[in-house]
Design a protein around this motif. Structure first.
Motif, mmCIF file in Angstrom:
data_model
loop_
_atom_site.group_PDB
_atom_site.id
_atom_site.type_symbol
_atom_site.label_atom_id
_atom_site.label_comp_id
_atom_site.label_asym_id
_atom_site.label_seq_id
_atom_site.Cartn_x
_atom_site.Cartn_y
_atom_site.Cartn_z
ATOM 1 N N GLU A 27 0.525 -1.092 0.181
ATOM 2 C CA GLU A 27 -0.043 -0.373 0.001
ATOM 3 C C GLU A 27 1.136 0.846 -0.082
ATOM 4 O OE1 GLU A 27 -4.112 -2.100 1.979
ATOM 5 O OE2 GLU A 27 -2.648 -0.294 3.365
ATOM 6 N N GLN A 28 2.511 0.649 0.418
ATOM 7 C CA GLN A 28 2.489 2.288 0.189
ATOM 8 C C GLN A 28 3.906 2.135 -1.177
ATOM 9 O OE1 GLN A 28 3.082 4.627 2.204
ATOM 10 N NE2 GLN A 28 1.710 4.319 3.699
ATOM 11 N N GLY A 29 3.404 1.222 -1.936
ATOM 12 C CA GLY A 29 4.072 1.544 -3.158
ATOM 13 C C GLY A 29 4.915 0.872 -3.804
ATOM 14 N N ALA A 30 5.188 -0.648 -2.519
ATOM 15 C CA ALA A 30 6.447 -1.180 -2.658
ATOM 16 C C ALA A 30 5.996 -2.646 -3.697
ATOM 17 C CB ALA A 30 6.918 -2.231 -1.405
ATOM 18 N N LYS A 31 7.029 -3.164 -4.097
ATOM 19 C CA LYS A 31 6.305 -4.634 -5.214
ATOM 20 C C LYS A 31 6.987 -5.651 -3.581
ATOM 21 C CE LYS A 31 6.023 -2.657 -9.277
ATOM 22 N NZ LYS A 31 5.266 -2.656 -9.745
ATOM 23 N N ILE A 32 6.616 -6.995 -3.895
ATOM 24 C CA ILE A 32 6.533 -8.116 -3.012
ATOM 25 C C ILE A 32 6.750 -8.713 -3.640
ATOM 26 C CG2 ILE A 32 5.418 -8.611 -0.783
ATOM 27 C CD1 ILE A 32 5.167 -5.807 -0.147
ATOM 28 N N ALA A 33 7.542 -9.498 -3.135
ATOM 29 C CA ALA A 33 7.879 -10.600 -3.215
ATOM 30 C C ALA A 33 7.524 -12.029 -2.109
ATOM 31 C CB ALA A 33 9.224 -10.820 -3.267
ATOM 32 N N ILE A 34 6.512 -12.785 -1.802
ATOM 33 C CA ILE A 34 6.325 -13.390 -0.696
ATOM 34 C C ILE A 34 6.642 -15.242 -0.323
ATOM 35 C CG2 ILE A 34 4.009 -13.999 0.648
ATOM 36 C CD1 ILE A 34 2.475 -11.484 -0.279
ATOM 37 N N ASN A 35 7.619 -15.268 0.233
ATOM 38 C CA ASN A 35 7.387 -16.603 1.283
ATOM 39 C C ASN A 35 6.887 -16.881 1.783
ATOM 40 O OD1 ASN A 35 9.149 -18.122 3.615
ATOM 41 N ND2 ASN A 35 9.430 -19.327 1.842
ATOM 42 N N HIS A 36 6.181 -18.475 1.019
ATOM 43 C CA HIS A 36 5.008 -19.777 2.178
ATOM 44 C C HIS A 36 5.301 -20.970 1.537
ATOM 45 C CE1 HIS A 36 3.505 -20.514 -1.765
ATOM 46 N NE2 HIS A 36 3.553 -18.849 -1.830
ATOM 47 N N LEU A 37 4.635 -21.807 2.628
ATOM 48 C CA LEU A 37 5.427 -23.160 2.477
ATOM 49 C C LEU A 37 4.582 -23.436 0.995
ATOM 50 C CD1 LEU A 37 4.907 -24.169 5.995
ATOM 51 C CD2 LEU A 37 6.569 -24.041 4.697
ATOM 52 N N PRO A 38 5.067 -24.073 0.494
ATOM 53 C CA PRO A 38 3.558 -24.695 -0.812
ATOM 54 C C PRO A 38 2.926 -25.185 -0.517
ATOM 55 C CG PRO A 38 6.152 -26.159 -0.590
ATOM 56 C CD PRO A 38 6.080 -24.928 0.660
ATOM 57 N N SER A 39 2.731 -25.516 0.430
ATOM 58 C CA SER A 39 1.180 -26.340 1.181
ATOM 59 C C SER A 39 0.447 -24.824 1.011
ATOM 60 C CB SER A 39 0.775 -26.862 1.943
ATOM 61 O OG SER A 39 1.310 -25.908 2.994
ATOM 62 N N GLN A 40 0.631 -23.658 1.247
ATOM 63 C CA GLN A 40 0.335 -22.239 1.734
ATOM 64 C C GLN A 40 -0.743 -21.685 0.266
ATOM 65 O OE1 GLN A 40 2.216 -20.703 4.400
ATOM 66 N NE2 GLN A 40 1.073 -20.796 5.930
ATOM 67 N N ILE A 41 -0.043 -22.119 -1.142
ATOM 68 C CA ILE A 41 -0.419 -21.754 -2.104
ATOM 69 C C ILE A 41 -1.926 -20.834 -2.073
ATOM 70 C CG2 ILE A 41 -0.813 -23.373 -3.836
ATOM 71 C CD1 ILE A 41 1.139 -20.579 -4.809
ATOM 72 N N ASN A 42 -2.628 -21.433 -1.717
ATOM 73 C CA ASN A 42 -4.211 -21.187 -1.964
ATOM 74 C C ASN A 42 -4.147 -20.082 -1.339
ATOM 75 O OD1 ASN A 42 -4.579 -22.878 -4.020
ATOM 76 N ND2 ASN A 42 -5.629 -24.219 -1.646
ATOM 77 N N LEU A 43 -3.878 -19.671 0.177
ATOM 78 C CA LEU A 43 -3.597 -18.721 0.476
ATOM 79 C C LEU A 43 -2.263 -17.183 0.667
ATOM 80 C CD1 LEU A 43 -2.820 -19.802 4.490
ATOM 81 C CD2 LEU A 43 -4.991 -18.902 3.166
ATOM 82 N N PHE A 44 -1.435 -17.757 -1.113
ATOM 83 C CA PHE A 44 -0.837 -17.110 -0.642
ATOM 84 C C PHE A 44 -2.069 -15.817 -2.723
ATOM 85 C CE2 PHE A 44 2.417 -14.880 -3.701
ATOM 86 C CZ PHE A 44 2.012 -14.818 -5.002
ATOM 87 N N ASN A 45 -2.589 -17.381 -3.356
ATOM 88 C CA ASN A 45 -3.232 -16.834 -4.171
ATOM 89 C C ASN A 45 -4.866 -15.671 -3.965
ATOM 90 O OD1 ASN A 45 -2.264 -18.002 -5.921
ATOM 91 N ND2 ASN A 45 -3.969 -19.846 -5.895
ATOM 92 N N ASP A 46 -4.881 -15.585 -2.607
ATOM 93 C CA ASP A 46 -6.275 -15.044 -1.788
ATOM 94 C C ASP A 46 -5.091 -14.030 -1.591
ATOM 95 O OD1 ASP A 46 -8.073 -16.730 -1.500
ATOM 96 O OD2 ASP A 46 -7.489 -17.241 -0.026
#
Ligand code: RM4
Length: 250
Positions: A27-46
């Motif tokens: 929201e402050q303008g940054a591009k974001i790379a998000i690490n998560h467990l592979p099993s959390q891909i649905n949470l990433f898609n949200d």
């Protein structure tokens, strides 16, 4: 827009404090790379619904190779890294004398080792880039005080605080600032079970001068401050975000 044009990595970025900070930096303008467990891909898609150009960098942060993967993929997509929020962490509440070795070792591997590996990998990249950066690790009030059911956990948070202090010394000469945020009792999935106990929850709320448990969004402002040039001379600091819990003896 305090972070326009910046690139940030957030580990453990699809739940709890990490998710709020990832959204807040976006929201402050940054591009974001998000690490998560592979099993959390649905949470990433949200989260992609909120941050359309977010980059998924899945992997178990306790493995050193995951950190290099995160850096390589972030560079491939965004060509640079300006900010790291090392947030990934676990905390199971367990009686000390019943805690098995695997629970202890896993907590150390994810919380402390993971923070060490990602900080080192990002620090190398930032040094090579030559224009400094901001590294923020999510430690905890538990770095400063104990928890009878957190004996396997609090040392990792104390270690993360110390990691930032030493990295501030090691990376400062390259213009890379390293600071720790120390959340108090913030309502996240980590304490869902613990806070279901009304007596415990009311005790904690009574200990906090602001009269409420923290929300994950309470960590956005402190993270944006430490990520941005507003904190350009802040290095090796620890920022309690706890509603006054730590100082409230009576
Ligand atoms: C924090 C602190 C909180 C606890 C969470 C899980 O470091 O100990 O009280 O609810 O961890």
């Amino acid at each position: 827009m305090l972070l326009q044009g910046k690139v940030a990595i957030v580990t453990g970025g699809v739940t709890g404090i990490g998710k709020s900070i990832a959204i807040g930096l976006h929201e402050q303008g940054a591009k974001i790379a998000i690490n998560h467990l592979p099993s959390q891909i649905n949470l990433f898609n949200d989260i992609k619904e909120i941050i359309p150009d977010a980059l998924s960098v899945p992997g178990d942060i306790s493995k050193p190779e995951t950190s290099q993967f995160i850096v390589d993929e972030t560079i491939k997509k965004f060509q640079k890294i300006d900010i790291l929020v090392s947030n990934a962490g676990i905390c199971e509440f367990k009686d000390f004398l019943e805690t098995d070795a695997q629970t202890y070792q896993r907590t150390v591997e994810i919380n402390l080792n993971g923070s060490y590996f990602i900080t080192q990998a990002v620090g190398k990249q930032m040094k090579e880039q030559g224009h400094g950066g901001s590294i923020i690790a999510i430690s905890s009030i538990s770095a400063l005080v104990g928890g009878g059911k957190q004996v396997h956990y609090t040392p990792t948070k104390a270690g993360i605080l110390s990691l930032m202090q030493s990295c501030a010394c090691a990376l400062g000469p390259y213009g890379i600032r390293c600071n720790a945020i120390l959340p108090g009792t913030i309502r996240t999935q980590l304490n869902d079970e613990d806070m279901k106990d009304d007596t415990k929850r009311q005790y904690m709320e009574g200990r906090i001068p602001l009269g409420r448990l923290g929300k994950t969004d309470d960590l956005i402002g402190p993270a944006v401050f430490l990520a941005s040039d507003l904190s350009e001379y802040v290095n090796g600091a620890q920022l309690l975000v706890d509603g006054g819990l730590f100082v409230n003896l009576q």
